[in-house]
Scaffold this motif. Structure first.
Motif, PDB file in Angstrom:
ATOM      1  N   GLU A  64      -8.514 -10.214 -10.249  1.00  0.00           N
ATOM      2  CA  GLU A  64      -8.068  -9.674  -8.955  1.00  0.00           C
ATOM      3  C   GLU A  64      -6.989  -8.614  -9.127  1.00  0.00           C
ATOM      4  O   GLU A  64      -7.012  -7.587  -8.445  1.00  0.00           O
ATOM      5  CB  GLU A  64      -7.604 -10.794  -8.025  1.00  0.00           C
ATOM      6  CG  GLU A  64      -8.727 -11.717  -7.566  1.00  0.00           C
ATOM      7  CD  GLU A  64      -9.931 -10.988  -6.986  1.00  0.00           C
ATOM      8  OE1 GLU A  64      -9.757 -10.055  -6.161  1.00  0.00           O
ATOM      9  OE2 GLU A  64     -11.074 -11.335  -7.361  1.00  0.00           O
ATOM     10  N   LYS A  65      -6.053  -8.860 -10.030  1.00  0.00           N
ATOM     11  CA  LYS A  65      -4.992  -7.880 -10.296  1.00  0.00           C
ATOM     12  C   LYS A  65      -5.598  -6.570 -10.801  1.00  0.00           C
ATOM     13  O   LYS A  65      -5.184  -5.482 -10.389  1.00  0.00           O
ATOM     14  CB  LYS A  65      -4.011  -8.450 -11.324  1.00  0.00           C
ATOM     15  CG  LYS A  65      -2.859  -7.525 -11.664  1.00  0.00           C
ATOM     16  CD  LYS A  65      -1.845  -8.222 -12.539  1.00  0.00           C
ATOM     17  CE  LYS A  65      -2.025  -7.794 -13.961  1.00  0.00           C
ATOM     18  NZ  LYS A  65      -0.998  -8.297 -14.869  1.00  0.00           N
ATOM     19  N   THR A  66      -6.602  -6.658 -11.669  1.00  0.00           N
ATOM     20  CA  THR A  66      -7.255  -5.470 -12.220  1.00  0.00           C
ATOM     21  C   THR A  66      -8.033  -4.716 -11.146  1.00  0.00           C
ATOM     22  O   THR A  66      -7.961  -3.484 -11.068  1.00  0.00           O
ATOM     23  CB  THR A  66      -8.179  -5.858 -13.393  1.00  0.00           C
ATOM     24  OG1 THR A  66      -7.391  -6.528 -14.383  1.00  0.00           O
ATOM     25  CG2 THR A  66      -8.848  -4.643 -13.994  1.00  0.00           C
ATOM     26  N   ILE A  67      -8.752  -5.437 -10.312  1.00  0.00           N
ATOM     27  CA  ILE A  67      -9.502  -4.787  -9.230  1.00  0.00           C
ATOM     28  C   ILE A  67      -8.543  -4.092  -8.275  1.00  0.00           C
ATOM     29  O   ILE A  67      -8.788  -2.951  -7.855  1.00  0.00           O
ATOM     30  CB  ILE A  67     -10.404  -5.804  -8.500  1.00  0.00           C
ATOM     31  CG1 ILE A  67     -11.540  -6.252  -9.424  1.00  0.00           C
ATOM     32  CG2 ILE A  67     -10.967  -5.204  -7.211  1.00  0.00           C
ATOM     33  CD1 ILE A  67     -12.356  -7.408  -8.892  1.00  0.00           C
ATOM     34  N   ASP A  68      -7.438  -4.739  -7.937  1.00  0.00           N
ATOM     35  CA  ASP A  68      -6.437  -4.103  -7.056  1.00  0.00           C
ATOM     36  C   ASP A  68      -5.911  -2.814  -7.688  1.00  0.00           C
ATOM     37  O   ASP A  68      -5.775  -1.786  -7.018  1.00  0.00           O
ATOM     38  CB  ASP A  68      -5.270  -5.058  -6.778  1.00  0.00           C
ATOM     39  CG  ASP A  68      -5.652  -6.203  -5.851  1.00  0.00           C
ATOM     40  OD1 ASP A  68      -6.718  -6.131  -5.193  1.00  0.00           O
ATOM     41  OD2 ASP A  68      -4.883  -7.190  -5.793  1.00  0.00           O
ATOM     42  N   TYR A  69      -5.606  -2.876  -8.990  1.00  0.00           N
ATOM     43  CA  TYR A  69      -5.121  -1.689  -9.703  1.00  0.00           C
ATOM     44  C   TYR A  69      -6.163  -0.569  -9.658  1.00  0.00           C
ATOM     45  O   TYR A  69      -5.844   0.593  -9.362  1.00  0.00           O
ATOM     46  CB  TYR A  69      -4.787  -2.045 -11.156  1.00  0.00           C
ATOM     47  CG  TYR A  69      -4.660  -0.833 -12.040  1.00  0.00           C
ATOM     48  CD1 TYR A  69      -3.526  -0.032 -11.996  1.00  0.00           C
ATOM     49  CD2 TYR A  69      -5.703  -0.469 -12.901  1.00  0.00           C
ATOM     50  CE1 TYR A  69      -3.429   1.108 -12.781  1.00  0.00           C
ATOM     51  CE2 TYR A  69      -5.609   0.662 -13.694  1.00  0.00           C
ATOM     52  CZ  TYR A  69      -4.466   1.448 -13.628  1.00  0.00           C
ATOM     53  OH  TYR A  69      -4.386   2.582 -14.405  1.00  0.00           O
ATOM     54  N   LEU A  70      -7.425  -0.896  -9.959  1.00  0.00           N
ATOM     55  CA  LEU A  70      -8.475   0.123  -9.988  1.00  0.00           C
ATOM     56  C   LEU A  70      -8.705   0.727  -8.611  1.00  0.00           C
ATOM     57  O   LEU A  70      -8.909   1.946  -8.489  1.00  0.00           O
ATOM     58  CB  LEU A  70      -9.775  -0.469 -10.535  1.00  0.00           C
ATOM     59  CG  LEU A  70      -9.770  -0.756 -12.031  1.00  0.00           C
ATOM     60  CD1 LEU A  70     -11.003  -1.561 -12.418  1.00  0.00           C
ATOM     61  CD2 LEU A  70      -9.688   0.536 -12.832  1.00  0.00           C
ATOM     62  N   ARG A  71      -8.661  -0.089  -7.575  1.00  0.00           N
ATOM     63  CA  ARG A  71      -8.837   0.446  -6.219  1.00  0.00           C
ATOM     64  C   ARG A  71      -7.710   1.402  -5.860  1.00  0.00           C
ATOM     65  O   ARG A  71      -7.949   2.446  -5.252  1.00  0.00           O
ATOM     66  CB  ARG A  71      -8.935  -0.703  -5.216  1.00  0.00           C
ATOM     67  CG  ARG A  71     -10.267  -1.420  -5.317  1.00  0.00           C
ATOM     68  CD  ARG A  71     -10.361  -2.601  -4.399  1.00  0.00           C
ATOM     69  NE  ARG A  71     -11.685  -3.211  -4.516  1.00  0.00           N
ATOM     70  CZ  ARG A  71     -11.977  -4.423  -4.068  1.00  0.00           C
ATOM     71  NH1 ARG A  71     -11.059  -5.163  -3.456  1.00  0.00           N
ATOM     72  NH2 ARG A  71     -13.202  -4.895  -4.217  1.00  0.00           N
ATOM     73  N   ALA A  72      -6.482   1.056  -6.232  1.00  0.00           N
ATOM     74  CA  ALA A  72      -5.350   1.951  -5.958  1.00  0.00           C
ATOM     75  C   ALA A  72      -5.488   3.254  -6.738  1.00  0.00           C
ATOM     76  O   ALA A  72      -5.115   4.327  -6.248  1.00  0.00           O
ATOM     77  CB  ALA A  72      -4.034   1.252  -6.300  1.00  0.00           C
ATOM     78  N   ARG A  73      -6.034   3.188  -7.936  1.00  0.00           N
ATOM     79  CA  ARG A  73      -6.185   4.368  -8.794  1.00  0.00           C
ATOM     80  C   ARG A  73      -7.384   5.223  -8.408  1.00  0.00           C
ATOM     81  O   ARG A  73      -7.292   6.446  -8.331  1.00  0.00           O
ATOM     82  CB  ARG A  73      -6.317   3.900 -10.242  1.00  0.00           C
ATOM     83  CG  ARG A  73      -6.618   4.997 -11.241  1.00  0.00           C
ATOM     84  CD  ARG A  73      -6.677   4.447 -12.645  1.00  0.00           C
ATOM     85  NE  ARG A  73      -7.205   5.398 -13.601  1.00  0.00           N
ATOM     86  CZ  ARG A  73      -7.103   5.273 -14.909  1.00  0.00           C
ATOM     87  NH1 ARG A  73      -6.496   4.219 -15.429  1.00  0.00           N
ATOM     88  NH2 ARG A  73      -7.620   6.184 -15.717  1.00  0.00           N
ATOM     89  N   GLU A  74      -8.522   4.593  -8.203  1.00  0.00           N
ATOM     90  CA  GLU A  74      -9.778   5.322  -8.037  1.00  0.00           C
ATOM     91  C   GLU A  74     -10.136   5.651  -6.586  1.00  0.00           C
ATOM     92  O   GLU A  74     -10.898   6.577  -6.335  1.00  0.00           O
ATOM     93  CB  GLU A  74     -10.934   4.533  -8.665  1.00  0.00           C
ATOM     94  CG  GLU A  74     -10.752   4.238 -10.142  1.00  0.00           C
ATOM     95  CD  GLU A  74     -10.719   5.481 -11.015  1.00  0.00           C
ATOM     96  OE1 GLU A  74     -11.346   6.495 -10.668  1.00  0.00           O
ATOM     97  OE2 GLU A  74     -10.047   5.447 -12.060  1.00  0.00           O
ATOM     98  N   LEU A  75      -9.628   4.893  -5.636  1.00  0.00           N
ATOM     99  CA  LEU A  75     -10.061   5.072  -4.249  1.00  0.00           C
ATOM    100  C   LEU A  75      -9.022   5.782  -3.386  1.00  0.00           C
ATOM    101  O   LEU A  75      -9.022   5.650  -2.161  1.00  0.00           O
ATOM    102  CB  LEU A  75     -10.428   3.707  -3.644  1.00  0.00           C
ATOM    103  CG  LEU A  75     -11.523   2.934  -4.382  1.00  0.00           C
ATOM    104  CD1 LEU A  75     -11.799   1.599  -3.711  1.00  0.00           C
ATOM    105  CD2 LEU A  75     -12.804   3.753  -4.495  1.00  0.00           C
ATOM    106  N   VAL A  76      -8.153   6.568  -4.011  1.00  0.00           N
ATOM    107  CA  VAL A  76      -7.070   7.267  -3.311  1.00  0.00           C
ATOM    108  C   VAL A  76      -7.602   8.118  -2.160  1.00  0.00           C
ATOM    109  O   VAL A  76      -7.045   8.105  -1.069  1.00  0.00           O
ATOM    110  CB  VAL A  76      -6.257   8.140  -4.294  1.00  0.00           C
ATOM    111  CG1 VAL A  76      -5.225   8.975  -3.574  1.00  0.00           C
ATOM    112  CG2 VAL A  76      -5.606   7.279  -5.347  1.00  0.00           C
TER     113      VAL A  76
END
Length: 192
Positions: A81-93
């Motif tokens: 979950e922590k990784t998915i949250d990080y990726l969403r913040a990075r990739e879905l800007v």
């Protein structure tokens, strides 16, 4: 959103651009993998990471058609979950990417489902297939919050070569950047 996982709750993530050389998350293992039905392409106008809306850069997207060789990372269930949250913040800007589950086939054999970020062709930042001169100009001029666009392209290209992955589009852009007479000092990304 649907996410990809292993039977034990671990998560596979497919990287084809900067995720390969700067994942930004902890992982248990990485492996060379192929995705079919998508290809790596400099097809996204960057308005944040490597450019601005006024002077966009050009970054990679996983665009439909063909196949793409990259790196799959296995993340533990505990870090999922922590990784998915990080990726969403990075990739879905700017929402130019869509979070998808794709099938990956590992170079060493076997396959899995993996989380990947593919380009949304209906988004206004989708550049499509541009002529090499235009791609080179955008890359050469792009600077965003994560630095200059030429460094992003070169880092990705060099990392691919280290993995013995050949990408002709990136190779051509790097050749053109090396010959480019427009290698002025990078402009500041802090200006609005």
């Amino acid at each position: 959103m649907a996410t990809a996982s292993c039977g034990n709750g671990d998560l596979w993530i497919f990287g084809y651009g900067s995720l390969m050389w700067r994942p930004g998350f902890d992982y248990l293992e990485s492996a060379i993998a192929w995705v079919h039905g998508y290809h790596r392409s400099l097809c996204i106008f960057s308005h944040v990471h490597r450019g601005t809306p006024e002077r966009p850069g050009l970054v990679l997207g996983l665009d439909r058609g063909g196949s793409c060789q990259g790196v799959a990372f296995r993340v533990s269930a505990r870090e999922r979950e922590k990784t998915i949250d990080y990726l969403r913040a990075r990739e879905l800007v700017t929402a130019v990417y869509l979070e998808k589950t794709v099938g990956v086939r590992f170079a060493e054999g076997g396959c899995a489902n993996a989380l990947a970020y593919v380009v949304d062709r209906s988004h206004c930042q989708y550049a499509g297939r541009l002529p090499y001169d235009e791609m080179t100009r955008l890359v050469a001029e792009g600077v965003g919050v994560n630095g200059d666009n030429p460094a992003y392209v070169r880092n990705t290209y060099e990392h691919l070569l280290q993995l013995d992955i050949h990408d002709e589009e990136l190779a051509e852009i790097v050749r053109r950047l090396d010959k480019c007479s427009c290698r002025a000092a990078p402009r500041s990304a802090a200006a609005p």
